[in-house]
Write an enzyme that holds these catalytic residues in place. Sequence first.
Site, PDB file in Angstrom:
ATOM      1  N   TRP A  98       0.832  -1.205   0.000  1.00 47.21           N
ATOM      2  CA  TRP A  98       0.000   0.000   0.000  1.00 47.21           C
ATOM      3  C   TRP A  98       0.865   1.253   0.000  1.00 47.21           C
ATOM      4  CZ3 TRP A  98      -4.184  -1.589  -1.829  1.00 47.21           C
ATOM      5  CH2 TRP A  98      -4.771  -2.783  -1.426  1.00 47.21           C
ATOM      6  N   ASP A 102      -1.596   6.785   6.313  1.00 49.03           N
ATOM      7  CA  ASP A 102      -2.603   5.817   5.912  1.00 49.03           C
ATOM      8  C   ASP A 102      -2.821   4.903   7.121  1.00 49.03           C
ATOM      9  OD1 ASP A 102      -4.099   3.722   4.938  1.00 49.03           O
ATOM     10  OD2 ASP A 102      -2.766   3.252   3.256  1.00 49.03           O
ATOM     11  N   LYS A 126     -11.753  -2.206   7.345  1.00 52.53           N
ATOM     12  CA  LYS A 126     -10.985  -3.098   8.221  1.00 52.53           C
ATOM     13  C   LYS A 126     -11.383  -2.930   9.685  1.00 52.53           C
ATOM     14  CE  LYS A 126      -7.924  -3.563   4.573  1.00 52.53           C
ATOM     15  NZ  LYS A 126      -7.312  -2.670   3.586  1.00 52.53           N
TER      16      LYS A 126
HETATM   17  C1  LIG Z   1      -6.750  -2.184   2.492  1.00 55.16           C
HETATM   18  C2  LIG Z   1      -5.772  -1.087   2.516  1.00 55.16           C
HETATM   19  C3  LIG Z   1      -5.733  -0.108   1.496  1.00 55.16           C
HETATM   20  C4  LIG Z   1      -6.648  -0.146   0.299  1.00 55.16           C
HETATM   21  O1  LIG Z   1      -7.918   0.224   0.662  1.00 55.16           O
HETATM   22  P1  LIG Z   1      -9.085   0.397  -0.416  1.00 55.16           P
HETATM   23  O2  LIG Z   1     -10.149   1.045   0.417  1.00 55.16           O
HETATM   24  O3  LIG Z   1      -9.431  -0.972  -0.901  1.00 55.16           O
HETATM   25  O4  LIG Z   1      -8.598   1.262  -1.501  1.00 55.16           O
HETATM   26  C5  LIG Z   1      -4.810   0.908   1.619  1.00 55.16           C
HETATM   27  N1  LIG Z   1      -3.960   0.977   2.667  1.00 55.16           N
HETATM   28  C6  LIG Z   1      -3.951   0.050   3.635  1.00 55.16           C
HETATM   29  C7  LIG Z   1      -2.991   0.179   4.764  1.00 55.16           C
HETATM   30  C8  LIG Z   1      -4.861  -1.003   3.585  1.00 55.16           C
HETATM   31  O5  LIG Z   1      -4.861  -1.930   4.565  1.00 55.16           O
END
Ligand SMILES: *Cc1c(COP(=O)(O)O)cnc(C)c1O
Length: 357
Positions: free
Chosen positions: A102, A169, A193
């Site tokens: 990511w 993020d 998540k």
């Molecule tokens: C799952 C995840 C993403 C991607 O998320 P989307 O909402 O599917 O675009 C980005 N960064 C991290 C740390 C993630 O766990």
Amino acid sequence: MDKVHNFSAGPGILPQEVIEGGIEALKNFKNMGLSLVEISHRSKEWEDTMAESEALIRELYNVGNDYAVIFVQGGASLQFTQVPQNLLPVGGKAAYLKTGTWASNATKEAKHWGDVQVVASSEDKNFNYIPKGYEIPSDAAYFHITTNNTIFGTELHHVPDSPVPLVADMSSDIFSRQIELKNYDLIYAGAQKNMGAAGVTLVIVKKDVLGKTGRQIPTMLDYRTHVEKESMYNTPPVFAIYLSYLTLKWIKKIGGVGPMEARNREKASTLYAEIDRNPLFTGTTAIEDRSIMNLCFVAKDLDCENKFDAFAEKHLCVGLKGHRSVGGFRASLYNALPLESVQHLVNVMKEFEKQYA
Ligand SMILES: *Cc1c(COP(=O)(O)O)cnc(C)c1O
């Protein structure tokens, strides 16, 4: 049906009462005799829910009025481009820490908007550790980090000492542990998540950093649009936001982020203890960088892996398969996963050890 233990990496487990609350709202929202998804988002009933969701986030993370809390769409992946588009000045530079898939995607997208300096990467060891001892350029507009690396199972346990504002993020560790918000100019997280269902992304941004890039930003991609219109410039993803609202209420009921963190630490140490004790398994990440959300481990050989795969499934442990870039297993212990599911998995691992010979 027997209880299924959900270790999925994302979308991940939600509290049962959130699922029930979602069903109820789909059938009859706030006793209106109508479904949440068939009423106006300008109705008082919905506007109240939006306001309460924001208030819960402000309370849980102690968010002051110098920050805006907004709900946007496009997932965390759209933030990879929206962040630099809104925060990286034309001709400016941003610094990135490359700690996983990511983080790499975020780096790649930022390059569309300016000069990007990757200050450190752990790609040399398949991202199984968090780089340390790097230097962050003081002329960067911001330093981007991924606080928890969902795929590789590492987590930043210390906020980097940065001369420039941090952008993070937090998709897979939002509300799982306490943070000091003032360290960040912006944090974002896809909801699916730890916070709710896919379809909504939370952004918390310091208001005074917006509007300074010198570039034209299309209306929907400009954070200021969503700040000014309180996430209601256009129709928001009401059902996804509602599930986040219910999850936030559940976190508050548990006592907030502090007690949530204590629960999460207990779950993680319970499972890591078994991974380290059981001769059939080995953790894949540097011990000091181990994630408390996503625990990655491998079996001693392929035969053992295949057999444990089937054994765990038979004992109703689902979502344990590791990401294809790591292999082995990954147990995701998100907020909503109860300690009893972790204890169940530990027992399954012990039982497997006895039977496997
Ligand atoms: C799952 C995840 C993403 C991607 O998320 P989307 O909402 O599917 O675009 C980005 N960064 C991290 C740390 C993630 O766990």
